[in-house]
Write a protein that holds these residues in place. Sequence first.
Motif, PDB file in Angstrom:
ATOM      1  N   MET A 103       0.826  -1.206   0.000  1.00 24.62           N
ATOM      2  CA  MET A 103       0.000   0.000   0.000  1.00 24.62           C
ATOM      3  C   MET A 103       0.860   1.257   0.000  1.00 24.62           C
ATOM      4  O   MET A 103       0.557   2.238  -0.665  1.00 24.62           O
ATOM      5  CB  MET A 103      -0.934  -0.026   1.221  1.00 24.62           C
ATOM      6  N   VAL A 156      -9.938   6.539  -2.508  1.00 20.92           N
ATOM      7  CA  VAL A 156     -10.207   5.132  -2.187  1.00 20.92           C
ATOM      8  C   VAL A 156      -8.977   4.511  -1.525  1.00 20.92           C
ATOM      9  O   VAL A 156      -9.080   3.807  -0.507  1.00 20.92           O
ATOM     10  CB  VAL A 156     -10.590   4.358  -3.466  1.00 20.92           C
ATOM     11  N   LEU A 157      -7.790   4.803  -2.077  1.00 16.71           N
ATOM     12  CA  LEU A 157      -6.557   4.246  -1.513  1.00 16.71           C
ATOM     13  C   LEU A 157      -6.349   4.714  -0.076  1.00 16.71           C
ATOM     14  O   LEU A 157      -5.972   3.929   0.799  1.00 16.71           O
ATOM     15  CB  LEU A 157      -5.355   4.653  -2.369  1.00 16.71           C
ATOM     16  N   ALA A 159      -8.607   5.629   2.022  1.00 12.20           N
ATOM     17  CA  ALA A 159      -9.582   4.924   2.857  1.00 12.20           C
ATOM     18  C   ALA A 159      -9.088   3.505   3.141  1.00 12.20           C
ATOM     19  O   ALA A 159      -9.147   3.029   4.288  1.00 12.20           O
ATOM     20  CB  ALA A 159     -10.938   4.905   2.171  1.00 12.20           C
ATOM     21  N   GLY A 160      -8.554   2.828   2.106  1.00 13.15           N
ATOM     22  CA  GLY A 160      -8.039   1.471   2.271  1.00 13.15           C
ATOM     23  C   GLY A 160      -6.878   1.436   3.248  1.00 13.15           C
ATOM     24  O   GLY A 160      -6.789   0.553   4.112  1.00 13.15           O
ATOM     25  N   HIS A 161      -5.987   2.432   3.132  1.00 21.09           N
ATOM     26  CA  HIS A 161      -4.818   2.516   4.010  1.00 21.09           C
ATOM     27  C   HIS A 161      -5.261   2.666   5.466  1.00 21.09           C
ATOM     28  O   HIS A 161      -4.783   1.955   6.360  1.00 21.09           O
ATOM     29  CB  HIS A 161      -3.959   3.709   3.561  1.00 21.09           C
ATOM     30  N   ALA A 163      -8.195   1.932   6.760  1.00 23.67           N
ATOM     31  CA  ALA A 163      -8.889   0.716   7.199  1.00 23.67           C
ATOM     32  C   ALA A 163      -7.870  -0.364   7.544  1.00 23.67           C
ATOM     33  O   ALA A 163      -7.981  -1.049   8.570  1.00 23.67           O
ATOM     34  CB  ALA A 163      -9.840   0.236   6.100  1.00 23.67           C
ATOM     35  N   GLY A 164      -6.842  -0.520   6.702  1.00 23.03           N
ATOM     36  CA  GLY A 164      -5.803  -1.520   6.939  1.00 23.03           C
ATOM     37  C   GLY A 164      -5.107  -1.289   8.267  1.00 23.03           C
ATOM     38  O   GLY A 164      -4.893  -2.222   9.046  1.00 23.03           O
TER      39      GLY A 164
END
Lengths: 374, 140
Positions: A103, A156-157, A159-161, A163-164
Amino acid sequence: MTEHVTIWDRSIRLFHWGLAASVAGCLLTGFLGFPGAFDVHLWLGTLTLGLLAFRLVWGLVGSRHGRFRSFLYGPAAIAAHLAGIRDGRPARYPGHPPAGAAMVFVLLAAVLTMAATGLVALGGIEKLGPLATRIDFDTGRAAAEIHAFLAWGLLVLVAGHVAGVLVESRLTAENLARTMIDGRKRVAPDGGPEWAMDDDAPRVRLPGAALLGGFAIAAAFATLTLYRAPAAGLAPDSIAGTPYAEACGECHFALPPSLLPAETWRTMMATLDDHFGENASLMPSTENRITTFLVNGAADHWDVKAAHLFDAPAPDAPLSVTATRRWRHLHHDIPKARFKDPKIGAETNCGACHADASRGLFSLRDIHIPETDR
Amino acid sequence: MITSTRNALLLSALAAVCLGAAPATAEPATLDAYARQAQAEDPSFGGFSAQRGETLFRARFASGKAETPACVTCHGDDPRMAGRTRAGKAIEPMALSVSPNRYGDIAKTEKWFRRNCDSVLGRACTAREKGDFIAFMTTQ
């Protein structure tokens, strides 16, 4: 008694939160176009570029776990790490864990692409910045489209980061966001020598805070100078004070010649005795001079933004700028009544809101809708 | 009480000065030029009439362009007040008392008569009409 060691050096931590703030600011000012947002966007974008440059250097000569080589994992390692997360028992790593590391690379690449496409768009469309002389409008517009599309991807990335980080923090019972603040991580029970910030490789030490401040100041300087106005020759001269502005500025704001193609100006000048429902005729000698001026400065001769926008005439008003779909679209959220404000008067009074209208620029940095106190 | 009386006195004195003064401006040379032209166009020309000028200023015409039925469309009903073009730009008042620089530059005056008479009446104005119009404006 659990043992903690410092994993992230101070520069990396400052970089991380600096980048988080500047990217958040860029997204905010990019998506919400409030007045003055574009100035802040340019400043933050430039700051981001400086931070990225620092990170690239730091990825080669920084401390152990910040070096790119230390967190280059193959697909197998990433899959194993993800499987661990799925089972609720991910392995612990001193630096970035494999999925997180992937990521980081994707995020860095995305932010770098955003900064690059931003600079290309700024040069090609606004004729500002270091690429102004090298990029044409069409390239700039393509870059702007990628820039706008990728902005959603970046959202989106991010948000993904986040969340991760939340998931991993929960599963490993270690607040990873905090480790980016104090730099310290809890050593794994079977922790080996890699649980340390330094190793044998030589490492450069830099005063991170001073560096960050330096970038911020340099970015502000670039925003104030490099992006202030296009260099002479890249954009038309101002029409203020010309015989054209005098002859065609009696009934309305004299529109800059670069807004319309030469053919349109020729037709307009040949039909002045029936000009938008009025006789606006000139003495033949004046008319010839004005026609020449308009044709020579027409949209055909310039690569500035406004010379590319209004080339599709409205079928029922082929000589009008304000009737084109583009113009209507660009101004659709300004209420009709707003144009009737005494300080504005009409849609054609471009100069009331666009301080650089007489140069045909219509830069996003120069829009101020005047307000009449009532 | 005392001050308000004094103010009233001051005001009436001011009014007397204004009313007693000679007309704000002398009749412009442009008017002489139009008079000679009117004489040539029509030997029975007997001088300009501010009243006919006012009629021209206020009348609505169907013969011109639909967007501009009258002079007052742009110049407004009161010659002493600013008008407004259809594109929203302010037009200095037409009354000579408020805009003393008007009708002094014949090339400019002619340009606008050429345009505006065509827009409103659908034809050129005669020299008599032009003179009437200016005569009306000198009385305003």
